[in-house]
Design an enzyme around this catalytic site. Sequence first.
Site, mmCIF file in Angstrom:
data_model
loop_
_atom_site.group_PDB
_atom_site.id
_atom_site.type_symbol
_atom_site.label_atom_id
_atom_site.label_comp_id
_atom_site.label_asym_id
_atom_site.label_seq_id
_atom_site.Cartn_x
_atom_site.Cartn_y
_atom_site.Cartn_z
ATOM 1 N N GLY A 1 0.843 -1.200 0.000
ATOM 2 C CA GLY A 1 0.000 0.000 0.000
ATOM 3 C C GLY A 1 0.874 1.245 0.000
ATOM 4 N N ARG B 1 13.456 10.181 -3.127
ATOM 5 C CA ARG B 1 14.355 11.335 -3.330
ATOM 6 C C ARG B 1 15.635 11.186 -2.499
ATOM 7 N NH1 ARG B 1 14.972 15.855 -0.080
ATOM 8 N NH2 ARG B 1 15.620 17.794 -1.110
ATOM 9 N N ARG C 1 1.210 -5.014 -5.249
ATOM 10 C CA ARG C 1 1.435 -6.224 -4.441
ATOM 11 C C ARG C 1 1.584 -7.366 -5.450
ATOM 12 N NH1 ARG C 1 -2.716 -3.687 -0.990
ATOM 13 N NH2 ARG C 1 -1.655 -3.010 0.898
ATOM 14 N N ASP D 1 5.198 -4.915 5.940
ATOM 15 C CA ASP D 1 5.650 -6.257 6.324
ATOM 16 C C ASP D 1 5.738 -7.220 5.134
ATOM 17 O OD1 ASP D 1 2.910 -6.259 6.109
ATOM 18 O OD2 ASP D 1 2.558 -7.442 7.917
ATOM 19 N N THR E 1 4.516 2.562 5.426
ATOM 20 C CA THR E 1 3.119 2.104 5.468
ATOM 21 C C THR E 1 2.369 2.999 6.443
ATOM 22 O OG1 THR E 1 1.629 0.379 6.308
ATOM 23 C CG2 THR E 1 3.864 0.284 7.115
ATOM 24 N N ASP F 1 0.149 1.987 8.328
ATOM 25 C CA ASP F 1 -0.364 1.173 9.445
ATOM 26 C C ASP F 1 0.492 1.220 10.711
ATOM 27 O OD1 ASP F 1 -2.287 0.406 7.626
ATOM 28 O OD2 ASP F 1 -1.348 -1.511 7.154
ATOM 29 N N ASP G 1 2.709 -0.813 11.626
ATOM 30 C CA ASP G 1 2.722 -2.145 12.238
ATOM 31 C C ASP G 1 4.047 -2.891 12.016
ATOM 32 O OD1 ASP G 1 2.357 -2.328 9.522
ATOM 33 O OD2 ASP G 1 0.862 -3.925 9.615
ATOM 34 N N ARG H 1 -17.442 15.579 13.228
ATOM 35 C CA ARG H 1 -17.961 16.037 14.516
ATOM 36 C C ARG H 1 -18.868 17.265 14.348
ATOM 37 N NH1 ARG H 1 -17.085 14.754 19.603
ATOM 38 N NH2 ARG H 1 -15.145 13.619 19.385
ATOM 39 N N ARG I 1 -26.053 13.360 16.549
ATOM 40 C CA ARG I 1 -25.924 11.984 16.060
ATOM 41 C C ARG I 1 -24.720 11.251 16.651
ATOM 42 N NH1 ARG I 1 -27.428 13.233 9.758
ATOM 43 N NH2 ARG I 1 -29.601 12.618 9.937
ATOM 44 N N ARG J 1 -5.274 -2.313 8.793
ATOM 45 C CA ARG J 1 -5.264 -3.774 8.601
ATOM 46 C C ARG J 1 -5.500 -4.456 9.942
ATOM 47 N NH1 ARG J 1 -3.573 -6.460 4.010
ATOM 48 N NH2 ARG J 1 -2.420 -4.693 3.227
ATOM 49 N N GLU K 1 -15.365 9.161 21.717
ATOM 50 C CA GLU K 1 -15.951 8.629 22.963
ATOM 51 C C GLU K 1 -15.474 7.205 23.220
ATOM 52 O OE1 GLU K 1 -17.508 11.883 21.661
ATOM 53 O OE2 GLU K 1 -17.394 11.305 23.769
ATOM 54 N N LYS L 1 -24.201 14.179 26.925
ATOM 55 C CA LYS L 1 -23.649 14.320 25.570
ATOM 56 C C LYS L 1 -24.765 14.118 24.547
ATOM 57 C CE LYS L 1 -18.964 12.879 26.425
ATOM 58 N NZ LYS L 1 -17.852 12.032 26.087
ATOM 59 N N GLN M 1 -7.103 8.016 3.386
ATOM 60 C CA GLN M 1 -6.083 7.997 4.445
ATOM 61 C C GLN M 1 -4.677 7.763 3.897
ATOM 62 O OE1 GLN M 1 -7.850 5.641 8.053
ATOM 63 N NE2 GLN M 1 -8.986 5.098 6.225
ATOM 64 N N ARG M 2 -4.591 7.269 2.673
ATOM 65 C CA ARG M 2 -3.267 6.992 2.107
ATOM 66 C C ARG M 2 -2.739 8.144 1.253
ATOM 67 N NH1 ARG M 2 -3.769 0.940 0.827
ATOM 68 N NH2 ARG M 2 -3.322 1.461 -1.333
HETATM 69 O O1 F6P Z 1 -1.385 -1.489 4.464
HETATM 70 C C1 F6P Z 1 -1.978 -0.286 4.121
HETATM 71 C C2 F6P Z 1 -3.465 -0.460 3.903
HETATM 72 O O2 F6P Z 1 -3.998 0.784 3.567
HETATM 73 C C3 F6P Z 1 -4.222 -1.078 5.075
HETATM 74 O O3 F6P Z 1 -4.478 -0.147 6.092
HETATM 75 C C4 F6P Z 1 -5.450 -1.599 4.388
HETATM 76 O O4 F6P Z 1 -5.997 -2.688 5.105
HETATM 77 C C5 F6P Z 1 -4.917 -2.057 3.051
HETATM 78 O O5 F6P Z 1 -3.704 -1.355 2.831
HETATM 79 C C6 F6P Z 1 -5.843 -1.821 1.891
HETATM 80 O O6 F6P Z 1 -5.278 -2.379 0.754
HETATM 81 P P1 F6P Z 1 -5.755 -2.091 -0.744
HETATM 82 O O7 F6P Z 1 -5.228 -0.760 -1.144
HETATM 83 O O8 F6P Z 1 -5.166 -3.204 -1.522
HETATM 84 O O9 F6P Z 1 -7.255 -2.087 -0.726
#
Ligand code: F6P
Length: 324
Positions: free
Chosen positions: A11, A21, A72, A103, A126, A128, A130, A155, A163, A172, A188, A214, A256-257
């Site tokens: 990812g 770079r 991948r 990993d 990554t 993650d 991790d 929020r 809500r 992951r 929360e 709340k 998020q990426r």
């Molecule tokens: O490892 C990074 C990540 O964004 C994980 O957080 C997520 O589970 C996975 O890759 C998603 O993979 P893909 O881009 O193949 O859907």
Amino acid sequence: IKCIGVMTSGGDAPGMNAAIRAVARACAYYNVRCIGFYRGFQGMIEGDYIDLDARSVRNIISRGGTILKSARSKEFRTKEGREKAANHIKEIGVDAMILIGGDGTFKGGKVFYEEFGIPVIGVPGTIDNDIAGTNFTIGYDTALNTVIDAIDKIRDTASSHDRLFFVEVMGRDAGFIALNSGVGAGAEEILIPEEDLGLDRLLESLRRSKRSGKSSSIVVVSEGDKIGKNVYELADYVTENLPDYDVRVTVLGHMQRGGSPTCFDRTLASRLCVNAVELLLDGHKNIMVGLINNNVAYTSFEEGLKEGHGINKELLRISDILST
Ligand code: F6P
């Protein structure tokens, strides 16, 4: 060593360009040829590469994604695939590889070194976080900031409509993103795979929130959470059991990426990659570089890949106190 190859795999993560770079510039500094392989291991298998000199990486430090693209590779999981990659690398004249990824990338690199003896160094990239051999992976800090920015916006509307929002974040099988963004965004509750909160406790906590006055709430759910329900089922379950709550779900997903890396990620990428080049030139191989207690350190792939490391459960306690 006269030629170093670099690739990005798995990812993508913000800061990978800053890492490429830094590899290219450190190679130029030490008069070493630098080759960038496209699409991670797949580009090594296909011999798809580009020469990277100091100028070919200009103005990429601030860009998200990776100019070398990422993938991948299924083929690299086979011995034949790895053999093709090794042959191309030898033909091109690459003496060592820097692998930027998570990993899966490191596991591939370890096997590749064991089978063909080509020196490899892993750089953790990554969102993650991790990887045991580093306190921080490249991209994690940017992803956290993206997540809290999104939750802050959620929020606003949660509060206007009184809500309850379940916000699913990536990671992951690891809860780093959920735990840290959850505290940072004042959630929360935070549901992470490393700690099973249980459905009863979740309901109790939400009842308590209501009683305490709340009117809106955010629950951050890690995608790998083991509560036994996905985020939509969880929302339905809470709606059935707590009909007072008006529940919505937001899955943040791949946003998020993306995005321009934070200063932390750019600096981390720069430090780790200059050191990776220097370690190769000093004869090191089959290791990963990481940041441990703010020092660049290297670790064997075995150590670096150990599971179940470093999640700071203390933050759950902090979160409980602060969500009173
Ligand atoms: O490892 C990074 C990540 O964004 C994980 O957080 C997520 O589970 C996975 O890759 C998603 O993979 P893909 O881009 O193949 O859907």
